[in-house]
Design a protein around this motif. Sequence first.
Motif, mmCIF file in Angstrom:
data_model
loop_
_atom_site.group_PDB
_atom_site.id
_atom_site.type_symbol
_atom_site.label_atom_id
_atom_site.label_comp_id
_atom_site.label_asym_id
_atom_site.label_seq_id
_atom_site.Cartn_x
_atom_site.Cartn_y
_atom_site.Cartn_z
ATOM 1 N N ARG A 154 24.706 34.146 -12.141
ATOM 2 C CA ARG A 154 25.285 34.908 -11.022
ATOM 3 C C ARG A 154 24.221 35.759 -10.326
ATOM 4 N NH1 ARG A 154 30.600 36.391 -14.406
ATOM 5 N NH2 ARG A 154 32.020 34.869 -13.495
ATOM 6 N N THR A 157 22.041 33.644 -8.153
ATOM 7 C CA THR A 157 22.768 33.166 -6.966
ATOM 8 C C THR A 157 22.959 34.292 -5.948
ATOM 9 O OG1 THR A 157 23.957 31.612 -8.376
ATOM 10 C CG2 THR A 157 24.884 32.006 -6.195
ATOM 11 N N PHE A 158 23.386 35.461 -6.435
ATOM 12 C CA PHE A 158 23.674 36.576 -5.529
ATOM 13 C C PHE A 158 22.399 37.112 -4.871
ATOM 14 C CE2 PHE A 158 27.562 37.733 -8.408
ATOM 15 C CZ PHE A 158 28.195 36.561 -8.016
ATOM 16 N N GLU A 161 21.567 34.802 -2.112
ATOM 17 C CA GLU A 161 22.424 35.087 -0.953
ATOM 18 C C GLU A 161 21.888 36.276 -0.163
ATOM 19 O OE1 GLU A 161 26.433 35.571 -2.347
ATOM 20 O OE2 GLU A 161 26.651 33.455 -2.856
ATOM 21 N N GLY A 164 19.169 35.298 1.855
ATOM 22 C CA GLY A 164 19.576 34.383 2.924
ATOM 23 C C GLY A 164 19.108 32.965 2.728
ATOM 24 N N ASP A 165 18.845 32.562 1.479
ATOM 25 C CA ASP A 165 18.345 31.219 1.233
ATOM 26 C C ASP A 165 18.818 30.721 -0.140
ATOM 27 O OD1 ASP A 165 16.998 28.849 1.079
ATOM 28 O OD2 ASP A 165 14.975 29.685 1.291
ATOM 29 N N LEU A 166 19.975 30.065 -0.164
ATOM 30 C CA LEU A 166 20.538 29.577 -1.429
ATOM 31 C C LEU A 166 19.681 28.483 -2.066
ATOM 32 C CD1 LEU A 166 24.442 29.392 -1.246
ATOM 33 C CD2 LEU A 166 23.049 30.525 -2.980
ATOM 34 N N ALA A 169 17.894 29.641 -5.087
ATOM 35 C CA ALA A 169 18.643 30.063 -6.283
ATOM 36 C C ALA A 169 18.125 29.455 -7.594
ATOM 37 C CB ALA A 169 20.137 29.782 -6.100
#
Length: 334
Positions: A154, A157-158, A161, A164-166, A169
């Motif tokens: 998490r 991932t967060f 985010e 601004g670029d998944l 991740a």
Amino acid sequence: MPKAVVLGAAGGIGQPLALLLKSNPLVTELGLYDIVNTPGVAADLSHISTPAKVEGYLPPNDGLKKTLTGADIVVIPAGVPRKPGMTRDDLFKINAGIVRDLATGIATTAPKAFVLVISNPVNSTVPIVAEVFKKHGVFDPKKLFGVTTLDVVRASTFVAEVLGDLSKAPEITVPVVGGHSGVTIVPLLSKASHPLPSSFSSDERDKLVNRIQFGGDEVVKAKDGAGSATLSMAYAGAEFATKVLRAVAGEKGIVTPSYVHLTADPAGGDALKKEIGADLEFFSSNVEIGPEGVSKIHPLGKITEHEQTLIKAAVPELVGNIEKGVNFIKAPKL
């Protein structure tokens, strides 16, 4: 070659976890156990064109013993899921008994297996497993892990985010220490592989920390009473199991956070206790995994004042959670 076992294999986490392990080339045998539906899950998975042979058992006719015989790694997602308004603590009364009984089966049938505990509340269920193993004289702190990988997943991932670029991740790592519920989840954002923007305010940071700590609530609410985090947890559990399997196969330098007994590495554990200022039995920190299990517990190192405050808030909760698990086994039953 490794035999992996999933206890609670027909559940919301168990089924996707079993699927991911069946597709893992490091697994050559997969044993599945649950109180319902396991033969069907096993039959379904057995049609997938990967090398692992799959067998599924139910409780009758020594099903648990048959599942665990020859196990090298045992993953435990068994238990009831969290419902809206339910804390991980509310789960304790039901899941503690389930975990105790499964731990007894492991202690008597596969005492040398690596044991990966997913069943919540992890802060208490891992101590339950440890106490059961101690009662049977088979406790090896190096081989018992509380799976906190979902907090790490998490956080990665967060942060992606926020950046601004998944697509970043998968390569982002954020150490998450402490435990595996609410305020005991402490993301060390200052040690993230990808720093947050310099414009990131303290308010934004607090919101991000809170989201990592209570990400499970987000899923429970979104599922509107129909379940909790199952797919993401299965992914995280499979990720951690893969790291253990790679370490057992001889790969060096595998370091990842996990909730472990601090005697697994006495020197590292003592250093960590000094850093957190508490004599805890269990704590999640970066651990190095080798062929025998935990080979090194890493210190927290230099952290920010804000992160130190988060650790201080986590400690009392952890003390209570650990005591609850230990007392469940040690305390005389009325």
